[in-house]
Design a protein around this motif. Sequence first.
Motif, mmCIF file in Angstrom:
data_model
loop_
_atom_site.group_PDB
_atom_site.id
_atom_site.type_symbol
_atom_site.label_atom_id
_atom_site.label_comp_id
_atom_site.label_asym_id
_atom_site.label_seq_id
_atom_site.Cartn_x
_atom_site.Cartn_y
_atom_site.Cartn_z
ATOM 1 N N ALA A 1 0.954 -1.038 -0.124
ATOM 2 C CA ALA A 1 -0.053 -0.021 0.072
ATOM 3 C C ALA A 1 0.974 1.214 -0.081
ATOM 4 N N TRP A 2 0.906 1.865 -1.057
ATOM 5 C CA TRP A 2 1.778 3.201 -1.166
ATOM 6 C C TRP A 2 0.957 4.349 -0.907
ATOM 7 N N LYS A 3 1.633 4.914 0.183
ATOM 8 C CA LYS A 3 0.888 6.311 0.746
ATOM 9 C C LYS A 3 0.938 7.451 0.203
ATOM 10 N N VAL A 4 1.824 7.568 -1.116
ATOM 11 C CA VAL A 4 1.745 8.499 -2.090
ATOM 12 C C VAL A 4 1.584 7.933 -3.341
ATOM 13 N N GLU A 5 1.450 8.711 -4.416
ATOM 14 C CA GLU A 5 1.354 8.439 -5.847
ATOM 15 C C GLU A 5 2.616 7.885 -6.289
ATOM 16 N N ILE A 6 2.578 6.640 -6.626
ATOM 17 C CA ILE A 6 4.094 6.243 -7.213
ATOM 18 C C ILE A 6 4.592 6.919 -8.505
ATOM 19 N N GLU A 7 3.662 7.491 -9.236
ATOM 20 C CA GLU A 7 4.384 8.403 -10.396
ATOM 21 C C GLU A 7 4.884 9.789 -9.748
ATOM 22 N N LYS A 8 4.770 10.106 -8.259
ATOM 23 C CA LYS A 8 5.123 11.371 -7.877
ATOM 24 C C LYS A 8 6.626 11.134 -7.180
ATOM 25 N N LEU A 9 6.872 9.859 -7.055
ATOM 26 C CA LEU A 9 8.095 9.398 -6.393
ATOM 27 C C LEU A 9 9.333 10.037 -7.147
ATOM 28 N N ASP A 10 10.590 10.162 -6.346
ATOM 29 C CA ASP A 10 11.801 10.825 -6.617
ATOM 30 C C ASP A 10 12.448 9.457 -7.111
ATOM 31 N N TYR A 11 12.489 8.946 -8.243
ATOM 32 C CA TYR A 11 12.975 7.886 -8.857
ATOM 33 C C TYR A 11 14.458 7.804 -8.471
ATOM 34 N N HIS A 12 15.161 8.925 -8.874
ATOM 35 C CA HIS A 12 16.536 8.955 -8.517
ATOM 36 C C HIS A 12 16.829 8.449 -7.216
ATOM 37 N N HIS A 13 16.243 8.678 -6.080
ATOM 38 C CA HIS A 13 16.370 8.415 -4.656
ATOM 39 C C HIS A 13 15.916 7.072 -4.406
ATOM 40 N N TYR A 14 14.561 6.447 -4.629
ATOM 41 C CA TYR A 14 13.949 5.389 -4.309
ATOM 42 C C TYR A 14 14.136 4.228 -5.314
ATOM 43 N N LEU A 15 14.395 4.192 -6.516
ATOM 44 C CA LEU A 15 14.490 3.234 -7.261
ATOM 45 C C LEU A 15 15.651 2.325 -7.054
ATOM 46 N N PRO A 16 16.840 3.104 -6.987
ATOM 47 C CA PRO A 16 17.947 2.435 -6.535
ATOM 48 C C PRO A 16 18.018 1.666 -5.255
ATOM 49 N N LEU A 17 17.468 2.394 -4.609
ATOM 50 C CA LEU A 17 17.194 1.727 -2.905
ATOM 51 C C LEU A 17 16.421 0.534 -2.912
ATOM 52 N N PHE A 18 15.297 0.522 -3.736
ATOM 53 C CA PHE A 18 14.565 -0.699 -3.876
ATOM 54 C C PHE A 18 15.347 -1.887 -4.802
ATOM 55 N N PHE A 19 16.271 -1.314 -5.602
ATOM 56 C CA PHE A 19 16.888 -2.473 -6.301
ATOM 57 C C PHE A 19 17.936 -3.086 -5.237
ATOM 58 N N ASP A 20 18.634 -2.051 -4.510
ATOM 59 C CA ASP A 20 19.486 -2.736 -3.432
ATOM 60 C C ASP A 20 18.849 -3.777 -2.762
ATOM 61 N N GLY A 21 17.492 -3.512 -2.501
ATOM 62 C CA GLY A 21 16.870 -4.537 -1.620
ATOM 63 C C GLY A 21 16.912 -6.132 -2.082
ATOM 64 N N LEU A 22 17.009 -6.108 -3.521
ATOM 65 C CA LEU A 22 16.723 -7.312 -4.201
ATOM 66 C C LEU A 22 17.823 -8.366 -3.609
ATOM 67 N N CYS A 23 18.705 -8.079 -3.061
ATOM 68 C CA CYS A 23 19.810 -9.067 -2.058
ATOM 69 C C CYS A 23 19.110 -9.847 -1.007
ATOM 70 N N GLU A 24 17.951 -9.214 -0.537
ATOM 71 C CA GLU A 24 17.355 -9.620 0.643
ATOM 72 C C GLU A 24 16.550 -10.951 0.457
ATOM 73 N N THR A 25 16.634 -11.727 1.419
ATOM 74 C CA THR A 25 15.859 -13.130 1.408
ATOM 75 C C THR A 25 14.886 -13.369 2.544
ATOM 76 N N THR A 26 15.039 -12.249 3.321
ATOM 77 C CA THR A 26 14.148 -12.621 4.580
ATOM 78 C C THR A 26 12.798 -11.602 4.462
ATOM 79 N N HIS A 27 11.748 -12.186 5.085
ATOM 80 C CA HIS A 27 10.473 -11.277 5.101
ATOM 81 C C HIS A 27 10.669 -10.222 6.292
ATOM 82 N N PRO A 28 9.894 -9.100 6.068
ATOM 83 C CA PRO A 28 9.336 -8.679 4.900
ATOM 84 C C PRO A 28 10.276 -7.775 3.928
ATOM 85 N N TYR A 29 11.597 -7.734 4.274
ATOM 86 C CA TYR A 29 12.327 -6.852 3.354
ATOM 87 C C TYR A 29 12.331 -7.442 1.958
#
Length: 240
Positions: A78-106
Amino acid sequence: MVYETSKGTEAGSNSKGKKSDSEGFTVKAMMKNSIVRGPPAAGAFKERPAKPTAFRKFYERGDFPIALEHDTKGNKIAWKVEIEKLDYHHYLPLFFDGLCETTHPYEFFARQGVHDMLEHGGPKILPVIPQLIIPIKNALNIRNRQVICTTLKVLQHLVVSADMVGEALVPYYRQILPIFNIFKNVNINSGDGIDYSQQKRENIGDLIQETLEAFERHGGEDAFINIKYMVPTYESCLLN
């Protein structure tokens, strides 16, 4: 090879005729009754330890505008803001960084967050491509089967997420594709049984083939030659 002395045979075997271990390419290895030890495993498929991710730190601090939502189809973000309005330079690399995670909920938030942002990012995605390469490379390089499968599915989504993204990835094949070359032939042979991993799209060899074909289709005229350079056994899905 046996060396005779006044006391009989030398160190190739002891007085009781027992065999002895020895390393290859040594004098001892050439002696009678020596057993030559093979080289140690190269470790190409060995899983590497994952380092703490920035994604986990940001999530635990509550810096992401996300929450877990349950519905009849399962869990979703559940996104608390509209996804289209996110700062992609800030958030998208961080979410990609989380691809290394193997435990829930990360693991769930990182994987689903990436797909949600790719689904709604449009023209915001292309300028961020250079910032995504290191997180992609890190995720592949830990050589965890689950993480590799997740990352391959993300890459397939990434190349079709916006115009020119496929072409923008071509210069980075040398950083991304070495792991593809190592795991390309890792397929599960289940004999007469059912390979449920194929139904779940968790067969690494098949996913790598799909991803390489997606790279070629969307990477422009230079894609195939660059894929072929890094993965010599790859055959074009367009030229044949």
